[in-house]
Design an enzyme around this catalytic site. Structure first.
Site, PDB file in Angstrom:
ATOM      1  N   ARG A  59       0.861  -1.185   0.000  1.00 56.02           N
ATOM      2  CA  ARG A  59       0.000   0.000   0.000  1.00 56.02           C
ATOM      3  C   ARG A  59       0.898   1.235   0.000  1.00 56.02           C
ATOM      4  NH1 ARG A  59       2.394   2.096   3.590  1.00 56.02           N
ATOM      5  NH2 ARG A  59       0.810   3.702   3.627  1.00 56.02           N
ATOM      6  N   GLY A  60       0.224   2.392  -0.175  1.00 54.45           N
ATOM      7  CA  GLY A  60       0.980   3.627  -0.378  1.00 54.45           C
ATOM      8  C   GLY A  60       1.058   3.866  -1.881  1.00 54.45           C
ATOM      9  N   ARG A  93      -7.593  -0.766  -6.615  1.00 58.70           N
ATOM     10  CA  ARG A  93      -7.877   0.367  -5.720  1.00 58.70           C
ATOM     11  C   ARG A  93      -8.076   1.610  -6.597  1.00 58.70           C
ATOM     12  NH1 ARG A  93      -4.301   1.164  -0.447  1.00 58.70           N
ATOM     13  NH2 ARG A  93      -6.253   2.100   0.285  1.00 58.70           N
ATOM     14  N   GLN A 188      -1.834   2.590   9.942  1.00 62.31           N
ATOM     15  CA  GLN A 188      -0.567   2.657   9.195  1.00 62.31           C
ATOM     16  C   GLN A 188       0.467   3.514   9.931  1.00 62.31           C
ATOM     17  OE1 GLN A 188      -3.598   3.014   7.875  1.00 62.31           O
ATOM     18  NE2 GLN A 188      -3.708   2.358   5.738  1.00 62.31           N
ATOM     19  N   ASP A 229      -2.033  10.668  -2.332  1.00 64.61           N
ATOM     20  CA  ASP A 229      -2.435   9.580  -3.234  1.00 64.61           C
ATOM     21  C   ASP A 229      -2.809  10.099  -4.620  1.00 64.61           C
ATOM     22  OD1 ASP A 229      -2.896   8.454  -0.383  1.00 64.61           O
ATOM     23  OD2 ASP A 229      -2.788   6.743  -1.752  1.00 64.61           O
ATOM     24  N   ASN A 239      -5.410  12.321   0.258  1.00 65.66           N
ATOM     25  CA  ASN A 239      -4.499  11.518   1.081  1.00 65.66           C
ATOM     26  C   ASN A 239      -5.362  10.769   2.103  1.00 65.66           C
ATOM     27  OD1 ASN A 239      -1.705  10.751   1.697  1.00 65.66           O
ATOM     28  ND2 ASN A 239      -2.007  11.824   3.635  1.00 65.66           N
ATOM     29  N   LYS A 240      -4.719   9.978   2.910  1.00 68.89           N
ATOM     30  CA  LYS A 240      -5.426   9.129   3.881  1.00 68.89           C
ATOM     31  C   LYS A 240      -6.478   9.916   4.665  1.00 68.89           C
ATOM     32  CE  LYS A 240      -5.176   5.621   4.442  1.00 68.89           C
ATOM     33  NZ  LYS A 240      -6.174   4.714   3.791  1.00 68.89           N
TER      34      LYS A 240
HETATM   35  O1  MRU Z   1      -4.531   3.135   2.276  1.00 68.69           O
HETATM   36  P1  MRU Z   1      -3.075   3.383   2.130  1.00 68.69           P
HETATM   37  O2  MRU Z   1      -2.266   2.854   3.276  1.00 68.69           O
HETATM   38  O3  MRU Z   1      -2.553   2.900   0.785  1.00 68.69           O
HETATM   39  O4  MRU Z   1      -2.945   4.949   2.143  1.00 68.69           O
HETATM   40  C1  MRU Z   1      -1.685   5.516   1.949  1.00 68.69           C
HETATM   41  C2  MRU Z   1      -1.641   6.966   2.135  1.00 68.69           C
HETATM   42  O5  MRU Z   1      -2.633   7.628   2.270  1.00 68.69           O
HETATM   43  C3  MRU Z   1      -0.289   7.597   2.064  1.00 68.69           C
HETATM   44  O6  MRU Z   1      -0.241   8.706   2.896  1.00 68.69           O
HETATM   45  C4  MRU Z   1      -0.050   8.047   0.637  1.00 68.69           C
HETATM   46  O7  MRU Z   1      -0.193   6.968  -0.246  1.00 68.69           O
HETATM   47  C5  MRU Z   1       1.265   8.631   0.466  1.00 68.69           C
HETATM   48  S1  MRU Z   1       2.459   7.344   0.295  1.00 68.69           S
HETATM   49  C6  MRU Z   1       3.925   7.926  -0.115  1.00 68.69           C
END
Ligand code: MRU
Length: 338
Positions: A59-60, A93, A188, A229, A239-240
């Site tokens: 993820r990320g 995703r 996370q 993201d 972002n998250k």
């Molecule tokens: O759901 P995730 O864990 O994939 O979400 C990730 C994030 O929101 C990160 O902050 C984002 O991808 C930046 S990663 C360099």
């Protein structure tokens, strides 16, 4: 193998294309098991890679793109139907644009897909290194930083965006302390960012997401730094989930919010944040007993973002210089944000 060996993970320890005796595979460090266990997951079809992305084994945003590129190389190596492989990966995703960016890179590539996928991985890591160098001038000496989710090497296939910049600034003696939001519901921050900061030796505390306001009100946070993201053409940034709330809090307390993300996260085809698809995950991640809504991302309006750092430099509102074709503009920063 126990997690935690006191050093940053090499890119190939996070995700790689592996030519084993049983054929080509995508091997991922299973991020669902961290920090308790360091276990690799071996995917032998594009569908397995897509499932690993969907279930957050990898993820990320940049790491999702790299995994998808390797997934296409795997599909080609194993003689899979490439149209079906692409479709299953693209459906894994919806929010991180790096996934679609990486698939488009493979579409356009005429040569060996494995070669391009490995190059994408190297390029993303190099972008992170460059971002960390650019971001240094945004860290005033003694700064106390808050970050959200995980934007470290695990999220990018090596080095990291926001966490890469924080660690680099700490190496320069600029960072006094880091607060890592736990990042509900999948933690996370409390699992992955905390682990990476511990590996790097950076002083930090995990805080509950809901403790960020108090930390700011007490004057314990000078700078908020996160990854992204998807960044729309006007600078609106997905972002998250929880990042938007942090941005509002940061603005209220006069604290700058900085986004660190590569140009592979910039989506110029989406004019503003209203066009960014927001992933809705299973409510069971929140509660198995009651009905639940579980949006995984939110959009921070560009107006709440002090600066966006890409590998090209530091961009400031109105973020007209995010296009790769555009000359760098927006003014050079006058040192650390205040
Ligand atoms: O759901 P995730 O864990 O994939 O979400 C990730 C994030 O929101 C990160 O902050 C984002 O991808 C930046 S990663 C360099």
């Amino acid at each position: 193998m126990a997690a935690g060996e006191g050093r940053a993970l090499a890119p190939e320890e996070i995700v790689r294309l592996d030519d084993g005796p049983d054929g080509v595979a995508v091997v991922l460090l299973d991020q669902r098991r961290l920090p308790l266990e360091r276990v690799e997951l071996r995917c032998t079809s594009a569908a397995e890679v897509a499932e690993a992305i969907r279930t957050l084994a990898v993820r990320g945003a940049p790491a999702i793109g790299i995994a998808a590129a390797y997934g296409m190389a795997l599909a080609a190596g194993r003689g899979e139907d490439l149209v079906a492989a692409r479709a299953v990966l693209a459906a894994s995703r919806p929010t991180a644009v790096n996934l679609f960016w990486a698939l488009a890179e493979l579409d356009a590539w005429q040569g060996d897909p494995a070669e391009r996928a490995r190059a994408i991985h190297c390029e993303e890591v190099e972008r992170c290194r460059r971002m960390a160098e650019h971001a240094l001038e945004l860290f005033a000496p003694g700064v106390r930083v808050l970050t959200h989710c995980n934007a470290g090497g695990l999220a990018t296939g090596g080095v990291g965006t926001a966490v890469g910049a924080i660690i680099r600034a700490w190496e320069e003696g600029l960072v006094e302390h880091v607060y890592a939001d736990e990042t509900r519901p999948l933690n996370q921050g409390a699992r992955l960012t905390a682990w990476e900061l511990e590996q790097a030796g950076v002083p930090f505390h995990v805080i509950a997401d809901s403790a960020a306001a108090l930390a700011m009100a007490r004057g314990e946070v000078d700078l908020v730094v996160t990854g992204a993201d998807r960044i729309a053409a006007n600078g609106d940034t997905a972002n998250k989930i929880g990042t938007y709330g942090l941005a509002v809090l940061a603005r209220h307390h006069g604290i700058p919010l900085v986004i660190v993300a590569p140009t592979s996260t910039v989506d110029l085809a989406t004019p503003d944040g209203s066009g960014i698809p927001i992933e809705e995950r299973d409510g069971a991640e929140l509660t198995a007993r009651f009905p639940a809504r579980n949006p995984a991302f939110d959009v921070t309006p560009a107006a709440l973002i002090a600066a966006i750092v890409t590998e090209r430099g530091i961009h400031r509102a109105p973020f007209l210089d995010l296009s790769p074709a555009a000359p760098r503009q927006g003014g050079s920063p006058a040192g650390a944000l205040s």
